[in-house]
Write a protein that holds these residues in place. Structure first.
Motif: not given
Lengths: 464, 229
Positions: A15-16, A22, A26, A322, A325-327
């Motif tokens: 996912k990252a 993303r 976002r 954070p 939001r990334n994973v």
């Protein structure tokens, strides 16, 4: 059990690096922060409101027995049937038994994270009942046979194009990819389902001990209709949802709306105090409230982290995290994701199996800052790490710290280590991140700065 | 009964150890607790509402507009009725749902349309086909731009959510300043015999579940009109 960890790592890595994911997340969360900050600024004092909300929840949770007894007595006095379930299995059986008794076939559901927690839909569908999620986001993820991505925004990971394709495939109806038209498709589908459903099922956002009420917060009106039309209504709530007083809602409702979605108030905040009462024109003939423990009392027994039961499930800590939001939400593999999920899941489902979630944090404290009821989230993540290593220490970690302790306490060893470091660093660089590197999980994506030729100590003694 | 005792027993056992007070990172020494409810000063922290009734009407109008609700204030009941008839004609209503009441009776008579009244039970399919649901309310709240309805004062549970357009007929005296006042009023008006449903409606039904883009009329009404005199 270690598969939880490896699954988490695999999904997180995937996912990252997923640029589409993303950008979708976002975009969604950027607008959240803007409107939330605007709403927070409209409060005369958001900080005083937070402190009062935290103290109110403290009072509620630290006298939970008293409040639950008052709530139950008030609910029962008006004809509501209250059930108690220690485990998810008991709650599922209580609900299935009500459906069998009522000879029900179809159930219309409004959003309830507790029902995700006990995997209610699967259990009911296995018994042959038809279960339809009426919240738009929940309906979308139900059609995709996947769990909600986020506790407040279940389908925030999908684009309108994907939802259009899904509706075409599953419903044969999607005039365009406009959010407006897609929402109207769901509205049309759901209308007749409300009218024909035998049972309406809801969750709960708050319960009021003083007046014997369940308060439900929603934007779409689906819970309102679910609690109006079917003849039988079932509400599943975690035992920690109770607030002492009716007037407490004057503070909690706008705070939940602000922290959760940057709204002054959620569109519908509805307090139910019974089934249809004498003289009323509609509403269910029977109302069953199921109180669910499911190891909440284990979290309650941990006084240090008891405030995690103050959570009002607004999702603010997920939105600002954070790591989340990334994973993304599905990576956690838990009903409750993000910081609060990482704090409570080890209590609800086992510390050793879920301790890795406490490491999925930069300890930046954004979650604690965002929490409207001041849960000490990032300290609890640290405490979970401490508790996990105390109850099952890692041999290599222990060994490494013991060796470090000996070396760091003895100046002669320390100075020797510096010299060895000088020699071994180029060697480490050669194997960095490869299978030969014992610290590869760390070094694969990180560089160590080169060791300087002269240490501070040498520089200090050589100066002048 | 036994699970009830099991759960309450586990709770009492757990609560034998007391928890640190909130917001102090475990530091209980500086904790000061008064006997009054922690939320009793909520009025001082929630968004400000202005002191005069004119300011509060203006605030209600602004908040309702932000929510995409249509708020119209009239000098008299007759002016309100003219606006209601205009609404009927522009939206081409052919049937409405409503309930008996001092304000709704007058409105329904003036509309001159077939009415599904909920007072003595109603057919759900018929209500679903109505163009508008016309109700009274318990309060208008300046602080939020929302209205309060109950199962007793607004024709039951479904009337304010099932038809695609919810029209509230209200009087200016029903406007209250803030949420703490609205809750206090409900308690003094009804306790202990509350209507089985009390709903704070803040704008028309909405969703943001597709790309967080606002769409009105997810399951409840697409339009909310508040006519007040």
């Amino acid at each position: 059990m270690s598969s939880n960890v490896s699954d988490f790592k695999t999904r997180a890595t995937e996912k990252a690096g997923d640029l589409r994911h993303r950008s979708v997340i976002r975009t969604a969360l950027r607008s959240y922060e803007i409107v939330r900050d605007k709403r927070k600024a409209a409060f005369q004092s958001w900080e005083s409101a937070r402190q009062a909300a935290a103290e109110t929840k403290w009072e509620a949770v630290n006298h939970l027995d008293k409040h639950l007894e008052a709530l139950t007595a008030k609910l029962e006095a008006r004809g509501t049937k209250v059930h108690w379930a220690s485990t998810g299995a008991q709650a599922r059986e209580i609900i299935a038994q009500i459906l069998r008794d009522k000879k029900a076939r179809s159930i219309i559901k409004s959003k309830a994270m507790t029902s995700e927690e006990i995997h209610l839909n699967d259990a009911l569908e296995k018994e042959g009942f038809t279960v339809v999620e009426s919240d738009l986001g929940e309906f979308i993820v139900q059609l995709r046979h996947e769990p909600p991505y986020h506790i407040v925004f279940p389908s925030m990971h999908l684009t309108r194009g994907e939802i259009k394709d899904l509706f075409l495939k599953e419903l044969g109806d999607a005039p365009s990819d406009s959010p407006e038209e897609l929402t109207m498709v769901a509205r049309r589908v759901m209308r007749q389902k409300y009218i024909t459903a035998d049972v309406g099922f809801t969750g709960a956002n708050f319960a009021i001990a003083e007046t014997g009420m369940i308060s439900i917060t929603e934007n779409e009106g689906n819970a309102r209709i679910t609690a109006a039309l079917p003849k039988t209504m079932i509400t599943l709530m975690g035992i920690e949802k109770v607030l002492p007083r009716f007037s407490d809602l004057a503070l909690f409702l706008p705070m939940l709306a602000t922290a959760g979605a940057g709204q002054p108030m959620t569109c519908y905040n509805t307090m139910y105090s019974g089934p249809r009462q004498p003289g009323e024109v509609d509403g269910p003939e029977e109302w069953h409230v199921v109180l669910l423990d499911n190891r909440r009392t284990e979290l309650l027994a941990d006084a240090e982290q008891r405030d995690a039961l103050h959570c009002i499930r607004c999702g603010a800590c997920l939105n600002v995290c954070p790591i989340f939001r990334n994973v993304g939400g599905h990576t956690y593999g838990t009903t409750y994701s993000g910081p609060v999920g990482a704090v409570i899941t080890p209590h609800l489902r086992g510390l050793q199996e879920w301790k890795h979630l406490s490491n999925a944090s930069s300890l930046c404290g954004a979650c604690t800052e965002a929490c409207p009821v001041k849960i000490d989230l990032h300290h609890h993540l640290l405490q979970n790490r401490r508790n996990a290593s105390a109850s099952q220490p890692s041999f290599f970690e222990k060994l490494a710290y013991q060796v470090f302790g000996i070396v760091a306490n003895e100046p002669a060893f320390w100075s020797l280590a510096k010299k060895i470091g000088w020699l071994t660093q180029p060697l480490q660089r050669a194997i960095k991140g490869s299978a030969l590197d014992p610290a590869k999980a760390w070094t694969k994506t990180r560089d160590l700065p080169p060791q300087p030729r002269e240490s501070f100590k040498d520089w200090w003694s050589n100066r002048k | 009964m036994s699970e009830r005792n099991n759960i309450l027993g586990r709770i009492r056992e757990a609560l034998k150890v007391s928890a640190p007070l909130p917001g102090l990172h475990g530091d209980t020494a500086s904790a000061h607790r008064s006997t009054e409810s922690p939320a009793s000063h909520a009025r001082e922290w929630l968004p400000s509402v202005g002191a005069s009734s004119e300011e509060q009407v203006a605030l209600f109008a602004k908040n309702a507009a932000d929510l995409k609700a249509d708020f119209q204030l009239f000098a008299s009941r007759d002016e309100l009725i003219i606006a209601l008839i205009k609404l009927r004609d522009t939206e081409k209503w052919s049937r409405v749902a409503s309930h008996g009441g001092g304000l709704t009776n007058f409105a329904n008579k003036a509309l001159g349309l077939p009415v599904t009244l909920t007072d003595h039970g109603y057919n759900v399919q018929e209500m679903e086909q109505c163009d508008a649901g016309i109700t009274e309310c318990d309060a208008l709240i300046a602080q939020t731009g929302g209205v309060v309805v109950t199962s007793r004062s607004a024709g039951g549970r479904a009337l304010s959510v099932l038809p695609p357009h919810h029209v509230v007929i209200a009087q200016r005296g029903q406007l209250v300043s803030d949420l703490p006042t609205a809750f206090a009023n409900l308690q003094s008006k009804y306790a202990p015999d509350f209507p089985s449903m009390i709903s704070f409606i803040t704008g028309p039904s909405r969703t943001g579940d597709i790309e967080r883009i606002l769409v009105l009329g997810a399951h409840g009404p697409k339009k909310l009109t508040i006519l007040c005199f």
